[in-house]
Design a protein around this motif. Structure first.
Motif, PDB file in Angstrom:
ATOM      1  N   VAL A  92       0.832  -1.208   0.000  1.00 18.38           N
ATOM      2  CA  VAL A  92       0.000   0.000   0.000  1.00 18.38           C
ATOM      3  C   VAL A  92       0.867   1.259   0.000  1.00 18.38           C
ATOM      4  O   VAL A  92       0.575   2.241  -0.695  1.00 18.38           O
ATOM      5  N   THR A  93       1.953   1.229   0.763  1.00 22.33           N
ATOM      6  CA  THR A  93       2.860   2.380   0.797  1.00 22.33           C
ATOM      7  C   THR A  93       3.474   2.621  -0.577  1.00 22.33           C
ATOM      8  O   THR A  93       3.538   3.764  -1.058  1.00 22.33           O
ATOM      9  N   ALA A  94       3.920   1.562  -1.236  1.00 25.73           N
ATOM     10  CA  ALA A  94       4.499   1.698  -2.573  1.00 25.73           C
ATOM     11  C   ALA A  94       3.485   2.242  -3.563  1.00 25.73           C
ATOM     12  O   ALA A  94       3.792   3.133  -4.371  1.00 25.73           O
ATOM     13  N   ALA A  95       2.263   1.710  -3.517  1.00 19.11           N
ATOM     14  CA  ALA A  95       1.216   2.169  -4.439  1.00 19.11           C
ATOM     15  C   ALA A  95       0.876   3.633  -4.199  1.00 19.11           C
ATOM     16  O   ALA A  95       0.642   4.397  -5.149  1.00 19.11           O
ATOM     17  N   GLY A 115       0.895  -5.628  -9.206  1.00 19.63           N
ATOM     18  CA  GLY A 115       1.044  -5.097  -7.853  1.00 19.63           C
ATOM     19  C   GLY A 115       0.038  -5.634  -6.870  1.00 19.63           C
ATOM     20  O   GLY A 115      -0.529  -4.872  -6.078  1.00 19.63           O
ATOM     21  N   ARG A 116      -0.180  -6.931  -6.910  1.00 17.77           N
ATOM     22  CA  ARG A 116      -1.135  -7.566  -5.996  1.00 17.77           C
ATOM     23  C   ARG A 116      -0.387  -8.456  -5.003  1.00 17.77           C
ATOM     24  O   ARG A 116       0.561  -9.146  -5.382  1.00 17.77           O
ATOM     25  N   PRO A 117      -0.813  -8.478  -3.758  1.00 21.31           N
ATOM     26  CA  PRO A 117      -0.120  -9.296  -2.755  1.00 21.31           C
ATOM     27  C   PRO A 117      -0.266 -10.785  -3.004  1.00 21.31           C
ATOM     28  O   PRO A 117      -1.342 -11.263  -3.364  1.00 21.31           O
ATOM     29  N   LEU A 118       0.832 -11.507  -2.802  1.00 20.45           N
ATOM     30  CA  LEU A 118       0.812 -12.970  -2.891  1.00 20.45           C
ATOM     31  C   LEU A 118       0.570 -13.529  -1.493  1.00 20.45           C
ATOM     32  O   LEU A 118       1.500 -13.862  -0.769  1.00 20.45           O
TER      33      LEU A 118
END
Length: 222
Positions: A77-80, A200-203
């Motif tokens: 979230v911070t990166a996005a 950019g989705r969490p694994l």
């Protein structure tokens, strides 16, 4: 080129600034319960050490896991948010790839496995032909189920160290947690060589620990 790399998929809260040639500054703190508290101060500290500001950045690099739900989403979230606010691209990588690359920087060659602690007596893991080439998709399993399929392979990462009996050759001297410096260097190689990045989705690889209780009582106004 000026990349800000960050990752919170492991207990490490790790941040680095890379100018395309070398790491200008980095911060590495291992604390599995304080990702949200430590990440932004680490970003400020790294930028200040390098004498740069957020406006100087040309891109963000972030690890997208696999990792535990709460910690992992902090970094993503911070990166996005940085990417959207600064109108710069966000380059997403598998966090296990960063650890594999760091192991290669430390001298590891040949085929090996990276395993991190997934809690619940499980590990997140992937198999590598070399430090730059992952040959299996990231997975989550009980260490005992991996003893036979990974027999004879060198193993690195905190999960391998924690469940050493399940792996053949555990290298506790190699990086156990993520390194944003290694993640940034890997991203630089991919950007220059036309390599692919992940969405950019969490694994997550499994459902979060916190879930809505079954058969809960619904209360409605009279």
């Amino acid at each position: 080129m000026l990349l800000l790399a960050l990752d919170t998929a492991t207990p490490a809260v790790t941040v680095a600034l890379h100018d395309g040639e070398s790491v200008l500054a980095e911060s590495h703190q291992v604390d599995a319960r304080r990702h949200g508290e430590l990440l932004l101060p680490a970003v400020d500290r790294v930028l200040a050490e390098a004498g740069r500001t957020l406006k100087d950045l040309t891109g963000i690099v972030t690890g997208v896991g696999p990792g535990p739900y709460t910690g992992l989403r902090v970094g993503i979230v911070t990166a996005a948010t940085f990417g959207a606010a600064l109108s710069i691209p966000v380059h997403s990588l598998c966090s296990l790839d960063g650890i594999a690359y760091a192991a290669g920087q430390a001298g590891l060659t040949g085929e090996f496995v990276v395993a991190t602690d997934a809690r619940r007596k499980e590990v997140y893991w992937a198999r590598y032909a070399d430090p730059r080439t992952r040959i299996t998709e990231p997975a989550v399993d009980r260490p005992g189920d991996l003893t036979e399929p990974l027999a004879g392979l060198t193993a690195v990462g905190a999960g391998a160290v924690l469940y050493a009996d399940a792996f053949s050759d555990v290298r506790a001297d190699l990086p156990q947690h993520q390194s944003a410096a290694a993640l940034a260097a890997l991203a630089v190689e991919k950007l220059r060589g036309g390599g692919e990045f992940l969405p950019g989705r969490p694994l997550y690889l499994r459902r979060p620990d916190a879930q809505v209780p079954a058969n809960y009582k619904v209360v409605t106004p009279k």
